[in-house]
Design a protein around this motif. Sequence first.
Motif, PDB file in Angstrom:
ATOM      1  N   UNK A 145      66.474  36.055  44.675  1.00  0.00           N
ATOM      2  CA  UNK A 145      66.426  37.503  44.918  1.00  0.00           C
ATOM      3  C   UNK A 145      65.140  37.925  45.608  1.00  0.00           C
ATOM      4  N   UNK A 146      64.150  37.035  45.634  1.00  0.00           N
ATOM      5  CA  UNK A 146      62.833  37.325  46.226  1.00  0.00           C
ATOM      6  C   UNK A 146      62.214  38.563  45.601  1.00  0.00           C
ATOM      7  N   UNK A 147      62.244  38.621  44.251  1.00  0.00           N
ATOM      8  CA  UNK A 147      61.645  39.760  43.568  1.00  0.00           C
ATOM      9  C   UNK A 147      61.003  39.345  42.255  1.00  0.00           C
ATOM     10  N   UNK A 148      60.017  40.125  41.842  1.00  0.00           N
ATOM     11  CA  UNK A 148      59.329  39.875  40.579  1.00  0.00           C
ATOM     12  C   UNK A 148      60.273  40.260  39.448  1.00  0.00           C
ATOM     13  N   UNK A 149      60.520  39.304  38.538  1.00  0.00           N
ATOM     14  CA  UNK A 149      61.426  39.541  37.417  1.00  0.00           C
ATOM     15  C   UNK A 149      60.673  39.976  36.165  1.00  0.00           C
ATOM     16  N   UNK A 150      59.429  39.521  36.029  1.00  0.00           N
ATOM     17  CA  UNK A 150      58.644  39.824  34.828  1.00  0.00           C
ATOM     18  C   UNK A 150      57.164  39.629  35.122  1.00  0.00           C
ATOM     19  N   UNK A 151      56.324  40.435  34.477  1.00  0.00           N
ATOM     20  CA  UNK A 151      54.872  40.348  34.648  1.00  0.00           C
ATOM     21  C   UNK A 151      54.211  40.411  33.283  1.00  0.00           C
ATOM     22  N   UNK A 152      53.220  39.526  33.070  1.00  0.00           N
ATOM     23  CA  UNK A 152      52.460  39.506  31.824  1.00  0.00           C
ATOM     24  C   UNK A 152      50.972  39.470  32.172  1.00  0.00           C
ATOM     25  N   UNK A 153      50.187  40.352  31.553  1.00  0.00           N
ATOM     26  CA  UNK A 153      48.735  40.375  31.755  1.00  0.00           C
ATOM     27  C   UNK A 153      48.090  39.280  30.911  1.00  0.00           C
ATOM     28  N   UNK A 154      47.172  38.507  31.514  1.00  0.00           N
ATOM     29  CA  UNK A 154      46.499  37.412  30.791  1.00  0.00           C
ATOM     30  C   UNK A 154      44.979  37.506  30.827  1.00  0.00           C
ATOM     31  N   UNK A 155      44.397  38.441  31.556  1.00  0.00           N
ATOM     32  CA  UNK A 155      42.947  38.540  31.693  1.00  0.00           C
ATOM     33  C   UNK A 155      42.530  38.281  33.124  1.00  0.00           C
ATOM     34  N   UNK A 156      41.350  38.740  33.482  1.00  0.00           N
ATOM     35  CA  UNK A 156      40.888  38.668  34.867  1.00  0.00           C
ATOM     36  C   UNK A 156      40.828  37.243  35.417  1.00  0.00           C
ATOM     37  N   UNK A 157      41.242  37.106  36.649  1.00  0.00           N
ATOM     38  CA  UNK A 157      41.082  35.908  37.472  1.00  0.00           C
ATOM     39  C   UNK A 157      41.586  34.613  36.863  1.00  0.00           C
ATOM     40  N   UNK A 158      42.876  34.514  36.514  1.00  0.00           N
ATOM     41  CA  UNK A 158      43.396  33.215  36.081  1.00  0.00           C
ATOM     42  C   UNK A 158      43.353  32.252  37.266  1.00  0.00           C
ATOM     43  N   UNK A 159      42.704  31.119  37.092  1.00  0.00           N
ATOM     44  CA  UNK A 159      42.433  30.232  38.224  1.00  0.00           C
ATOM     45  C   UNK A 159      43.474  29.135  38.422  1.00  0.00           C
ATOM     46  N   UNK A 160      44.326  28.929  37.437  1.00  0.00           N
ATOM     47  CA  UNK A 160      45.279  27.830  37.527  1.00  0.00           C
ATOM     48  C   UNK A 160      46.468  28.159  36.646  1.00  0.00           C
TER      49      UNK A 160
END
Length: 131
Positions: free
Chosen positions: A88-103
């Motif tokens: 669908x080329x769309x965001x299905x879900x978003x979760x906040x984890x804290x600034x600048x996750x690097x990996x």
Amino acid sequence: SEAIETIPVGANPLALAVDPDGDFVCVADYTGKAVRVVDLGTGEASATIVFPETNGGGEPIDLALSAGGGFLFVACNGGDVHRVDVAAAEIAETVAVGLAPAQLVYSEAAGCAHVPAPLGDDGLAVVCFCQ
């Protein structure tokens, strides 16, 4: 050996995730705050997923595909991990984890993305997605 082709994918490609069947590759376009889905049969971008700006960020930093290639997991500067429906080329879900996750690493068996401690933290964020 030599490069046989250059496919335009944005000004600053940062990370890649290749479909297990070899049909497409997802490319993190850091500068464009997007992921480009490139059809490896045609050599052209078939879709672009743009990420929202969060905490002054939104740039994709790392990518992981599910085993079947149906979902893409994206760690973005600004502190979000997104689950993207590739077809669908769309965001299905978003979760906040804290600034600048690097990996980011995705475990198919657990259904979870693992993100090392973002800036200012000293732990491991485990983000489980219901598929």
